[in-house]
Design a protein around this motif. Sequence first.
Motif, PDB file in Angstrom:
ATOM      1  N   GLN A  58       0.827  -1.205   0.000  1.00 55.23           N
ATOM      2  CA  GLN A  58       0.000   0.000   0.000  1.00 55.23           C
ATOM      3  C   GLN A  58       0.863   1.258   0.000  1.00 55.23           C
ATOM      4  O   GLN A  58       0.557   2.230  -0.688  1.00 55.23           O
ATOM      5  N   SER A  61       2.260   1.670  -3.427  1.00 58.83           N
ATOM      6  CA  SER A  61       1.171   2.044  -4.328  1.00 58.83           C
ATOM      7  C   SER A  61       0.809   3.521  -4.188  1.00 58.83           C
ATOM      8  O   SER A  61       0.559   4.208  -5.183  1.00 58.83           O
ATOM      9  N   ARG A  62       0.787   4.020  -2.979  1.00 61.11           N
ATOM     10  CA  ARG A  62       0.436   5.429  -2.759  1.00 61.11           C
ATOM     11  C   ARG A  62       1.469   6.382  -3.345  1.00 61.11           C
ATOM     12  O   ARG A  62       1.153   7.511  -3.696  1.00 61.11           O
ATOM     13  N   ILE A  64       3.576   5.388  -6.079  1.00 66.01           N
ATOM     14  CA  ILE A  64       3.650   5.129  -7.514  1.00 66.01           C
ATOM     15  C   ILE A  64       2.381   5.543  -8.265  1.00 66.01           C
ATOM     16  O   ILE A  64       2.452   6.078  -9.370  1.00 66.01           O
ATOM     17  N   MET A  65       1.214   5.307  -7.666  1.00 69.22           N
ATOM     18  CA  MET A  65      -0.052   5.544  -8.368  1.00 69.22           C
ATOM     19  C   MET A  65      -0.168   6.957  -8.938  1.00 69.22           C
ATOM     20  O   MET A  65      -0.431   7.111 -10.135  1.00 69.22           O
ATOM     21  N   PRO A  66       0.043   8.010  -8.146  1.00 67.88           N
ATOM     22  CA  PRO A  66      -0.109   9.352  -8.735  1.00 67.88           C
ATOM     23  C   PRO A  66       0.927   9.644  -9.818  1.00 67.88           C
ATOM     24  O   PRO A  66       0.692  10.441 -10.718  1.00 67.88           O
ATOM     25  N   ARG A  67       2.038   8.972  -9.737  1.00 67.74           N
ATOM     26  CA  ARG A  67       3.123   9.214 -10.680  1.00 67.74           C
ATOM     27  C   ARG A  67       2.855   8.627 -12.060  1.00 67.74           C
ATOM     28  O   ARG A  67       3.309   9.156 -13.069  1.00 67.74           O
ATOM     29  N   TYR A  68       2.136   7.498 -12.089  1.00 69.81           N
ATOM     30  CA  TYR A  68       1.945   6.786 -13.356  1.00 69.81           C
ATOM     31  C   TYR A  68       0.499   6.693 -13.815  1.00 69.81           C
ATOM     32  O   TYR A  68       0.240   6.345 -14.961  1.00 69.81           O
ATOM     33  N   GLU A  69      -0.450   6.983 -12.953  1.00 69.90           N
ATOM     34  CA  GLU A  69      -1.869   6.804 -13.294  1.00 69.90           C
ATOM     35  C   GLU A  69      -2.257   7.553 -14.562  1.00 69.90           C
ATOM     36  O   GLU A  69      -2.994   7.033 -15.397  1.00 69.90           O
ATOM     37  N   ARG A  80      -7.916   0.264 -10.981  1.00 71.83           N
ATOM     38  CA  ARG A  80      -7.659   1.694 -11.112  1.00 71.83           C
ATOM     39  C   ARG A  80      -8.501   2.458 -10.116  1.00 71.83           C
ATOM     40  O   ARG A  80      -9.639   2.072  -9.830  1.00 71.83           O
ATOM     41  N   PRO A  81      -7.994   3.579  -9.598  1.00 69.30           N
ATOM     42  CA  PRO A  81      -8.793   4.365  -8.656  1.00 69.30           C
ATOM     43  C   PRO A  81     -10.045   4.929  -9.321  1.00 69.30           C
ATOM     44  O   PRO A  81     -10.003   5.356 -10.475  1.00 69.30           O
TER      45      PRO A  81
END
Length: 127
Positions: A58, A61-62, A64-69, A80-81
């Motif tokens: 988690q 993920s927190r 990496i997610m904003p960086r690659y989403e 996906r969020p």
Amino acid sequence: MSVNELKAYLDIHRDDLKAQAQQCRYVPQAIRGKEIPKGGGKVRLLGIPTVIDRMLQQAVSRIIMPRYEYMFSDYSYGFRPQRNTHQAVQLSLGYIHAGYCDIVEIDLKGFFDQVDMCCCCNCFIAR
């Protein structure tokens, strides 16, 4: 260890865990396998990580997610969020009603069985 025991564990081991993760020395624990029923009498093996591994997943993920989403296709709905299966089906039905004949679903099952991720540069390395 249960989720309720995590804080006490981290109070004692936080610095060592942090150092292991930052130096790419952390080794995830074995997952617990649980078979869940699937359609047609089949079963799917669900891998359940330890509480510590899930917490680290988690945390990564927190970051990496904003960086690659933003790089993902607007048509991608898996994991996906703010996206889910119902939205994907609704969009597909809209395309069917608009006259489109083909819908493609891609399952990456087994993909991560074939590659390793380099923790230093985050690239994928084929096994």
